[in-house]
Design an enzyme around this catalytic site. Structure first.
Site, PDB file in Angstrom:
ATOM      1  N   ASP A 189      35.419  39.033  34.908  1.00  0.00           N
ATOM      2  CA  ASP A 189      35.535  40.071  33.873  1.00  0.00           C
ATOM      3  C   ASP A 189      34.418  40.032  32.822  1.00  0.00           C
ATOM      4  O   ASP A 189      34.669  40.119  31.617  1.00  0.00           O
ATOM      5  CB  ASP A 189      36.899  39.967  33.182  1.00  0.00           C
ATOM      6  CG  ASP A 189      38.067  39.942  34.150  1.00  0.00           C
ATOM      7  OD1 ASP A 189      37.867  40.234  35.344  1.00  0.00           O
ATOM      8  OD2 ASP A 189      39.184  39.617  33.721  1.00  0.00           O
ATOM      9  N   LYS A 236      41.057  44.834  38.790  1.00  0.00           N
ATOM     10  CA  LYS A 236      42.380  44.221  38.674  1.00  0.00           C
ATOM     11  C   LYS A 236      43.033  44.620  37.359  1.00  0.00           C
ATOM     12  O   LYS A 236      42.360  45.064  36.418  1.00  0.00           O
ATOM     13  CB  LYS A 236      42.285  42.696  38.772  1.00  0.00           C
ATOM     14  CG  LYS A 236      41.535  42.017  37.623  1.00  0.00           C
ATOM     15  CD  LYS A 236      41.448  40.515  37.875  1.00  0.00           C
ATOM     16  CE  LYS A 236      40.729  39.784  36.743  1.00  0.00           C
ATOM     17  NZ  LYS A 236      41.464  39.785  35.470  1.00  0.00           N
ATOM     18  N   CYS A 259      42.457  35.601  31.183  1.00  0.00           N
ATOM     19  CA  CYS A 259      42.191  35.638  32.622  1.00  0.00           C
ATOM     20  C   CYS A 259      41.656  34.312  33.168  1.00  0.00           C
ATOM     21  O   CYS A 259      41.946  33.962  34.316  1.00  0.00           O
ATOM     22  CB  CYS A 259      41.233  36.782  32.929  1.00  0.00           C
ATOM     23  SG  CYS A 259      41.949  38.401  32.525  1.00  0.00           S
TER      24      CYS A 259
END
Length: 204
Positions: free
Chosen positions: A22, A81, A113
């Site tokens: 990310d 996601k 995450c």
């Protein structure tokens, strides 16, 4: 390939994978973001030189934007996601690598995450190596406590250079000269000295 003893945390290219979590446009204002991207980019360059596979995720890209170009992740297909853990969207990648022992984990945010991914990987019996100079959070308190939490759960906290030198293993390695160029300059300061100083009870 030499045996990898779980308790030692050794990493070798043939049983390792790089996770890039990310590293997206909307996180640009996160503390130490440019430094984190720079270090993650180093890890990716080395992974490519040593044949270590890499996977890339993006958290809700419709809202948080694409992966930043300076990561140098051209050729990697981002996995979108919404789950905080990377594991559900990279499940197939993990299942097709029965020799896999070690996951090198970079990205953000550390308390979200990165932490969720680390716990899911540990639950699968994999070694997790959190690249501490390639992970950050908006709050440095969250970053600090998440690193401590992952360490308590059995993850290894490592620097990028420490992991890179473990992966290459020998100055006689045919790729060592190229890797030496990548790590020649020290990694940029990402505030870690303040987190790991001797007064920090979380790491005693």
């Amino acid at each position: 390939m030499a045996a990898v003893w779980p308790g030692l945390g050794r990493v070798v290219p043939g049983s390792s994978i790089l996770f890039l979590c990310d590293i997206q446009e909307k996180f640009r204002h996160t503390v130490y973001f440019p430094q984190i991207v720079s270090v993650a980019a180093r890890m990716l360059k080395v992974a490519r030189l040593l044949g270590v596979p890499a996977v890339l995720t993006e958290q809700y890209p419709q809202g948080l934007g694409p992966t930043v170009p300076e990561l140098g992740a051209e050729g990697l297909q981002p996995r979108p996601k919404t789950c905080f853990s990377m594991v559900p969207v990279v499940q197939q990648e993990l299942d097709m690598r029965p020799q896999l022992c070690s996951v090198l984990l970079c990205g953000l945010e550390t308390q979200a995450c990165i932490l969720h991914t680390a716990l899911d990987l540990l639950d699968r019996g994999l070694q997790v190596h959190v690249v501490v100079d390639a992970c950050t959070s908006r709050s440095q308190v969250d970053r600090l406590v998440a690193l401590s939490r992952m360490r308590q759960s059995g993850a290894f906290l490592s620097t990028s250079e420490g992991l890179i030198l473990q992966l290459v293993g020998d100055a006689a390695h045919p790729q060592f000269k190229e890797i030496q160029k990548i790590i020649k300059d020290p990694t940029p300061d990402s505030g870690l000295l303040g987190l790991f100083n001797g007064q920090n009870p979380l790491f005693h």
